[in-house]
Motif scaffolding. Structure first.
Motif, PDB file in Angstrom:
ATOM      1  N   LYS A 178     -48.073  20.285 -13.348  1.00 54.25           N
ATOM      2  CA  LYS A 178     -48.720  20.734 -14.729  1.00 54.25           C
ATOM      3  C   LYS A 178     -47.747  20.750 -15.877  1.00 54.25           C
ATOM      4  N   MET A 179     -46.628  20.765 -15.614  1.00 53.01           N
ATOM      5  CA  MET A 179     -45.500  20.914 -17.086  1.00 53.01           C
ATOM      6  C   MET A 179     -45.110  19.214 -17.172  1.00 53.01           C
ATOM      7  N   THR A 180     -45.578  18.305 -16.432  1.00 56.36           N
ATOM      8  CA  THR A 180     -45.237  16.721 -16.686  1.00 56.36           C
ATOM      9  C   THR A 180     -46.191  16.615 -17.678  1.00 56.36           C
ATOM     10  N   THR A 181     -47.147  17.339 -18.126  1.00 61.49           N
ATOM     11  CA  THR A 181     -47.993  16.636 -19.130  1.00 61.49           C
ATOM     12  C   THR A 181     -48.212  17.807 -20.426  1.00 61.49           C
ATOM     13  N   SER A 182     -47.883  18.907 -20.186  1.00 61.74           N
ATOM     14  CA  SER A 182     -47.857  20.047 -20.950  1.00 61.74           C
ATOM     15  C   SER A 182     -47.228  19.786 -22.378  1.00 61.74           C
ATOM     16  N   GLN A 183     -47.932  20.070 -23.438  1.00 63.49           N
ATOM     17  CA  GLN A 183     -47.314  19.734 -24.803  1.00 63.49           C
ATOM     18  C   GLN A 183     -46.755  20.886 -25.270  1.00 63.49           C
TER      19      GLN A 183
ATOM     20  N   ASN B 200     -37.879  17.829 -21.341  1.00 60.76           N
ATOM     21  CA  ASN B 200     -38.335  18.883 -20.128  1.00 60.76           C
ATOM     22  C   ASN B 200     -39.505  18.139 -19.442  1.00 60.76           C
ATOM     23  N   ARG B 201     -40.434  17.535 -20.288  1.00 60.13           N
ATOM     24  CA  ARG B 201     -41.341  17.028 -19.190  1.00 60.13           C
ATOM     25  C   ARG B 201     -40.725  15.940 -18.211  1.00 60.13           C
ATOM     26  N   GLU B 202     -39.820  15.204 -18.795  1.00 54.92           N
ATOM     27  CA  GLU B 202     -39.118  14.053 -17.882  1.00 54.92           C
ATOM     28  C   GLU B 202     -38.451  14.567 -16.855  1.00 54.92           C
TER      29      GLU B 202
ATOM     30  N   ALA C 144     -39.396  17.421 -15.319  1.00 53.95           N
ATOM     31  CA  ALA C 144     -40.520  17.730 -14.581  1.00 53.95           C
ATOM     32  C   ALA C 144     -40.889  16.530 -13.567  1.00 53.95           C
ATOM     33  N   ARG C 145     -41.174  15.218 -14.217  1.00 54.73           N
ATOM     34  CA  ARG C 145     -41.496  14.131 -13.571  1.00 54.73           C
ATOM     35  C   ARG C 145     -40.737  13.606 -12.574  1.00 54.73           C
TER      36      ARG C 145
ATOM     37  N   GLU D 266     -40.211  16.699 -24.641  1.00 53.93           N
ATOM     38  CA  GLU D 266     -40.179  15.353 -23.930  1.00 53.93           C
ATOM     39  C   GLU D 266     -39.372  15.376 -22.851  1.00 53.93           C
TER      40      GLU D 266
END
Length: 191
Positions: A157-162, A168-170, A172-173, A166
């Motif tokens: 869920k965090m990979t796409t959360s706005q 932090n999303r990376e 997560a990925r 960016e």
């Protein structure tokens, strides 16, 4: 020993009163707070890192996790002793790394898994360049470190959360792929 000495010193100094105009001074309040902090610190257990250490850390200073390989751990069956403090007190258990399931794991188990993946060179190159690269991306509430949850879904869920940056999303990925690869490798080994 030093903490107890400081605690006794603070207690003696705070008993002197340090009252001004019938109001407690800020210095006296500071001493009282320091004494309470010393009392809390004196009950915590800290573990020193060794060559067998997989993970050592704390969450907000109240919960700690320390994981290390056991003496009977092997490359084929890595085994960890995981101990520390959670909201209810001390915990201590043995865990087979290959049996950890990130879809139903405690944060303490995930710490041991993350440390094992680091020790075995499975962390992708460049991942450590991120400032907050650790067991989980910033922003995930672990709750009690011994309670299980589905970390794969939460990280996904965090990979796409706005709501998060960016970078932090990376992170997560990268972590999602890392833990999914671990699960896929387990499935392949069982086949």
């Amino acid at each position: 020993m030093m903490v107890n000495h400081l605690s006794n010193h603070f207690a003696n100094v705070s008993q002197l009163g340090y009252k001004r105009n019938n109001r407690e001074s800020s210095f006296s309040r500071m001493l009282s707070n320091a004494q309470q902090d010393c009392d809390k610190v004196s009950t915590s257990v800290l573990y020193l890192r060794t060559e067998n250490t997989l993970y050592s850390g704390s969450l907000g200073g109240t919960q700690t996790v320390y994981a290390e390989y056991t003496l009977d751990s092997t490359n084929e069956d890595p085994v960890a002793r995981i101990r520390g403090n959670n909201h209810d007190g001390e915990f201590d258990f043995i865990c087979h790394i290959n049996e950890i399931d990130p879809t139903n794991a405690s944060y303490a188990e995930l710490c041991a898994l993350f440390g094992h993946l680091q020790k075995t060179g499975q962390i992708p190159s460049g991942a450590n360049l991120y400032q907050y690269f650790n067991v989980l991306p910033c922003g995930i509430d672990t709750g009690d470190v011994t309670q299980t949850m589905n970390y794969i879904t939460t990280i996904d869920k965090m990979t796409t959360s706005q709501m998060f940056s960016e970078s932090n999303r990376e992170v997560a990925r990268i972590l999602l792929k890392l833990y999914q690869n671990f699960m896929d490798t387990k499935k392949e080994n069982l086949s």
